[in-house]
Design a protein around this motif. Sequence first.
Motif, PDB file in Angstrom:
ATOM      1  N   LYS A  16       9.715  -8.015  28.428  1.00  0.00           N
ATOM      2  CA  LYS A  16       9.553  -6.755  27.687  1.00  0.00           C
ATOM      3  C   LYS A  16       9.769  -5.503  28.545  1.00  0.00           C
ATOM      4  CE  LYS A  16       8.681  -9.321  24.165  1.00  0.00           C
ATOM      5  NZ  LYS A  16       9.852  -9.660  23.332  1.00  0.00           N
ATOM      6  N   PHE A  17      10.689  -5.605  29.485  1.00  0.00           N
ATOM      7  CA  PHE A  17      11.129  -4.402  30.195  1.00  0.00           C
ATOM      8  C   PHE A  17      11.927  -3.540  29.206  1.00  0.00           C
ATOM      9  CE2 PHE A  17      10.119  -6.692  33.956  1.00  0.00           C
ATOM     10  CZ  PHE A  17      10.215  -5.854  35.049  1.00  0.00           C
ATOM     11  N   ASP A  18      11.962  -2.233  29.488  1.00  0.00           N
ATOM     12  CA  ASP A  18      12.848  -1.373  28.712  1.00  0.00           C
ATOM     13  C   ASP A  18      14.292  -1.614  29.189  1.00  0.00           C
ATOM     14  OD1 ASP A  18      12.890   1.090  26.830  1.00  0.00           O
ATOM     15  OD2 ASP A  18      14.241   1.635  28.468  1.00  0.00           O
ATOM     16  N   TRP A  19      15.276  -1.444  28.291  1.00  0.00           N
ATOM     17  CA  TRP A  19      16.673  -1.725  28.687  1.00  0.00           C
ATOM     18  C   TRP A  19      17.180  -0.805  29.783  1.00  0.00           C
ATOM     19  CZ3 TRP A  19      21.292  -0.151  25.084  1.00  0.00           C
ATOM     20  CH2 TRP A  19      21.214   1.213  24.786  1.00  0.00           C
ATOM     21  N   SER A  20      16.493   0.343  29.975  1.00  0.00           N
ATOM     22  CA  SER A  20      16.925   1.269  31.023  1.00  0.00           C
ATOM     23  C   SER A  20      16.453   0.832  32.409  1.00  0.00           C
ATOM     24  CB  SER A  20      16.403   2.671  30.713  1.00  0.00           C
ATOM     25  OG  SER A  20      14.993   2.681  30.771  1.00  0.00           O
ATOM     26  N   GLU A  21      15.518  -0.128  32.471  1.00  0.00           N
ATOM     27  CA  GLU A  21      14.918  -0.489  33.769  1.00  0.00           C
ATOM     28  C   GLU A  21      15.543  -1.717  34.411  1.00  0.00           C
ATOM     29  OE1 GLU A  21      10.225   0.134  33.257  1.00  0.00           O
ATOM     30  OE2 GLU A  21      11.061  -1.306  31.835  1.00  0.00           O
ATOM     31  N   VAL A  22      16.369  -2.464  33.660  1.00  0.00           N
ATOM     32  CA  VAL A  22      16.678  -3.817  34.107  1.00  0.00           C
ATOM     33  C   VAL A  22      17.889  -3.948  35.030  1.00  0.00           C
ATOM     34  CG1 VAL A  22      15.506  -4.917  32.189  1.00  0.00           C
ATOM     35  CG2 VAL A  22      17.926  -4.336  31.933  1.00  0.00           C
ATOM     36  N   HIS A  23      18.791  -2.972  35.017  1.00  0.00           N
ATOM     37  CA  HIS A  23      20.016  -3.140  35.818  1.00  0.00           C
ATOM     38  C   HIS A  23      19.704  -3.269  37.308  1.00  0.00           C
ATOM     39  CE1 HIS A  23      24.213  -2.823  36.971  1.00  0.00           C
ATOM     40  NE2 HIS A  23      23.847  -1.923  37.861  1.00  0.00           N
ATOM     41  N   ASP A  24      18.862  -2.363  37.819  1.00  0.00           N
ATOM     42  CA  ASP A  24      18.570  -2.405  39.249  1.00  0.00           C
ATOM     43  C   ASP A  24      17.821  -3.672  39.642  1.00  0.00           C
ATOM     44  OD1 ASP A  24      19.899  -0.055  39.576  1.00  0.00           O
ATOM     45  OD2 ASP A  24      18.109   1.209  39.763  1.00  0.00           O
ATOM     46  N   GLU A  25      16.917  -4.128  38.762  1.00  0.00           N
ATOM     47  CA  GLU A  25      16.213  -5.387  39.027  1.00  0.00           C
ATOM     48  C   GLU A  25      17.228  -6.531  39.099  1.00  0.00           C
ATOM     49  OE1 GLU A  25      13.068  -5.707  39.662  1.00  0.00           O
ATOM     50  OE2 GLU A  25      12.214  -3.804  38.963  1.00  0.00           O
ATOM     51  N   ALA A  26      18.162  -6.537  38.142  1.00  0.00           N
ATOM     52  CA  ALA A  26      19.160  -7.618  38.092  1.00  0.00           C
ATOM     53  C   ALA A  26      20.110  -7.554  39.287  1.00  0.00           C
ATOM     54  CB  ALA A  26      19.941  -7.543  36.773  1.00  0.00           C
ATOM     55  N   GLU A  27      20.362  -6.355  39.807  1.00  0.00           N
ATOM     56  CA  GLU A  27      21.223  -6.231  40.985  1.00  0.00           C
ATOM     57  C   GLU A  27      20.639  -7.013  42.167  1.00  0.00           C
ATOM     58  OE1 GLU A  27      24.342  -5.051  39.859  1.00  0.00           O
ATOM     59  OE2 GLU A  27      24.387  -3.940  41.723  1.00  0.00           O
ATOM     60  N   ARG A  28      19.308  -7.029  42.245  1.00  0.00           N
ATOM     61  CA  ARG A  28      18.665  -7.781  43.331  1.00  0.00           C
ATOM     62  C   ARG A  28      18.574  -9.261  42.996  1.00  0.00           C
ATOM     63  NH1 ARG A  28      15.828  -2.896  43.549  1.00  0.00           N
ATOM     64  NH2 ARG A  28      14.238  -3.581  42.105  1.00  0.00           N
ATOM     65  N   LEU A  29      18.087  -9.568  41.793  1.00  0.00           N
ATOM     66  CA  LEU A  29      17.818 -10.970  41.435  1.00  0.00           C
ATOM     67  C   LEU A  29      19.089 -11.802  41.305  1.00  0.00           C
ATOM     68  CD1 LEU A  29      14.951 -10.432  38.862  1.00  0.00           C
ATOM     69  CD2 LEU A  29      14.777 -11.728  40.994  1.00  0.00           C
ATOM     70  N   GLU A  30      20.203 -11.167  40.970  1.00  0.00           N
ATOM     71  CA  GLU A  30      21.450 -11.934  40.733  1.00  0.00           C
ATOM     72  C   GLU A  30      21.846 -12.765  41.951  1.00  0.00           C
ATOM     73  OE1 GLU A  30      24.207  -8.742  39.908  1.00  0.00           O
ATOM     74  OE2 GLU A  30      24.648  -8.430  42.026  1.00  0.00           O
ATOM     75  N   HIS A  31      21.429 -12.351  43.130  1.00  0.00           N
ATOM     76  CA  HIS A  31      21.813 -13.079  44.347  1.00  0.00           C
ATOM     77  C   HIS A  31      20.865 -14.226  44.669  1.00  0.00           C
ATOM     78  CE1 HIS A  31      24.627  -9.857  44.918  1.00  0.00           C
ATOM     79  NE2 HIS A  31      23.652  -8.967  44.974  1.00  0.00           N
ATOM     80  N   ALA A  32      19.712 -14.227  44.014  1.00  0.00           N
ATOM     81  CA  ALA A  32      18.644 -15.132  44.450  1.00  0.00           C
ATOM     82  C   ALA A  32      18.543 -16.397  43.606  1.00  0.00           C
ATOM     83  CB  ALA A  32      17.307 -14.383  44.410  1.00  0.00           C
ATOM     84  N   LEU A  33      19.259 -16.455  42.484  1.00  0.00           N
ATOM     85  CA  LEU A  33      19.039 -17.560  41.559  1.00  0.00           C
ATOM     86  C   LEU A  33      20.037 -18.682  41.780  1.00  0.00           C
ATOM     87  CD1 LEU A  33      18.412 -15.454  38.343  1.00  0.00           C
ATOM     88  CD2 LEU A  33      16.766 -16.249  40.020  1.00  0.00           C
ATOM     89  N   SER A  34      19.539 -19.907  41.891  1.00  0.00           N
ATOM     90  CA  SER A  34      20.414 -21.067  42.078  1.00  0.00           C
ATOM     91  C   SER A  34      21.114 -21.391  40.766  1.00  0.00           C
ATOM     92  CB  SER A  34      19.591 -22.266  42.520  1.00  0.00           C
ATOM     93  OG  SER A  34      18.782 -22.697  41.438  1.00  0.00           O
ATOM     94  N   ALA A  35      22.183 -22.185  40.869  1.00  0.00           N
ATOM     95  CA  ALA A  35      22.921 -22.605  39.662  1.00  0.00           C
ATOM     96  C   ALA A  35      21.997 -23.369  38.725  1.00  0.00           C
ATOM     97  CB  ALA A  35      24.114 -23.469  40.065  1.00  0.00           C
ATOM     98  N   LYS A  36      21.116 -24.194  39.296  1.00  0.00           N
ATOM     99  CA  LYS A  36      20.210 -24.989  38.463  1.00  0.00           C
ATOM    100  C   LYS A  36      19.255 -24.074  37.688  1.00  0.00           C
ATOM    101  CE  LYS A  36      16.838 -28.712  39.006  1.00  0.00           C
ATOM    102  NZ  LYS A  36      16.231 -29.635  39.981  1.00  0.00           N
TER     103      LYS A  36
ATOM    104  N   ILE B 239      19.654 -20.927  36.925  1.00  0.00           N
ATOM    105  CA  ILE B 239      20.327 -20.062  35.948  1.00  0.00           C
ATOM    106  C   ILE B 239      20.679 -20.859  34.687  1.00  0.00           C
ATOM    107  CG2 ILE B 239      22.829 -20.138  36.539  1.00  0.00           C
ATOM    108  CD1 ILE B 239      20.793 -16.955  36.152  1.00  0.00           C
ATOM    109  N   GLU B 240      21.033 -22.151  34.848  1.00  0.00           N
ATOM    110  CA  GLU B 240      21.342 -22.953  33.648  1.00  0.00           C
ATOM    111  C   GLU B 240      20.072 -23.222  32.836  1.00  0.00           C
ATOM    112  OE1 GLU B 240      24.298 -22.654  32.781  1.00  0.00           O
ATOM    113  OE2 GLU B 240      24.775 -21.972  34.800  1.00  0.00           O
ATOM    114  N   ARG B 241      18.932 -23.420  33.531  1.00  0.00           N
ATOM    115  CA  ARG B 241      17.661 -23.580  32.799  1.00  0.00           C
ATOM    116  C   ARG B 241      17.312 -22.287  32.053  1.00  0.00           C
ATOM    117  NH1 ARG B 241      13.967 -27.458  35.380  1.00  0.00           N
ATOM    118  NH2 ARG B 241      15.320 -29.237  35.739  1.00  0.00           N
ATOM    119  N   LEU B 242      17.530 -21.157  32.734  1.00  0.00           N
ATOM    120  CA  LEU B 242      17.227 -19.856  32.129  1.00  0.00           C
ATOM    121  C   LEU B 242      18.111 -19.633  30.895  1.00  0.00           C
ATOM    122  CD1 LEU B 242      15.651 -17.168  32.399  1.00  0.00           C
ATOM    123  CD2 LEU B 242      17.520 -16.320  33.826  1.00  0.00           C
ATOM    124  N   ASP B 243      19.388 -19.974  31.015  1.00  0.00           N
ATOM    125  CA  ASP B 243      20.332 -19.818  29.900  1.00  0.00           C
ATOM    126  C   ASP B 243      19.862 -20.635  28.692  1.00  0.00           C
ATOM    127  OD1 ASP B 243      22.822 -19.100  28.634  1.00  0.00           O
ATOM    128  OD2 ASP B 243      23.545 -21.110  29.111  1.00  0.00           O
TER     129      ASP B 243
END
Length: 238
Positions: free
Chosen positions: A91-111, A113-117
């Motif tokens: 429940k983050f606001d849509w304006s807050e998530v880009h910067d968070e995702a910029e960091r997290l995108e590097h940290a998630l394994s393929a496994k 990310i597929e579970r998350l999907d």
Amino acid sequence: MISATVEDYIKAIYALQRESPTGDAAVTRVAVAMGVTSGTVTAMTHKLRDAGLVKAERYGGMRLTPKGSRLALDVIRRHRLVEVFLVDILKFDWSEVHDEAERLEHALSAKLIERLDAFLGHPTIDPHGAPIPDAKGRLSEVAAIPVHALPKGATATVARVDGRDPSFLGLAARHGLKPGATCSILEQTPEAESVTVAVPGHQPLALSHRAAMRVLAHPATDPPRSTRRIRSPRADDA
Ligand SMILES: [Zn+2]
């Protein structure tokens, strides 16, 4: 293990190639995008070339190899799925998530990310309306045009709002400009390079053409192309 820096370069080159008429990313433009000198980019290009991710082109340009493009799409997939998770589940606001995702995108394994999907129900667009590449790296672009390209009086469905600038997203949301909203073009003032857009129940918003580039819409006369593809439940398993 590919570093976060390499992933950021590959993502920047991918974005620049898409904007470039020749399909190449120029060293100077990569330098601006990454906030470094051209010398730093040139040194990095050697590293990326040795890793088989880019090939050097004439006139100081570069281009991603198929391996490099696939990596870019994987990073974009991670980024956009994280944004969906942050908005829909945390429940983050849509304006807050880009910067968070910029960091997290590097940290998630393929496994992971597929579970998350799967957990998110295989979403095909992120909270800003941007398409999410599938597990095989396929991306179906949203066919939409900037609102200033619509004639006065036109009605359209908002498809996508550029997700990078929190203050612009806050403004767009206050005026009801979110993916799926119906908007109409109240005024076109080409002399002032401005367009006024209104969403029912919200105050109209005047946008410069430059700002209007960040709001893409489907004109109501064209049947909007569905951005949610029908897929078999296991279509993403790869
Ligand atoms: Zn983002």
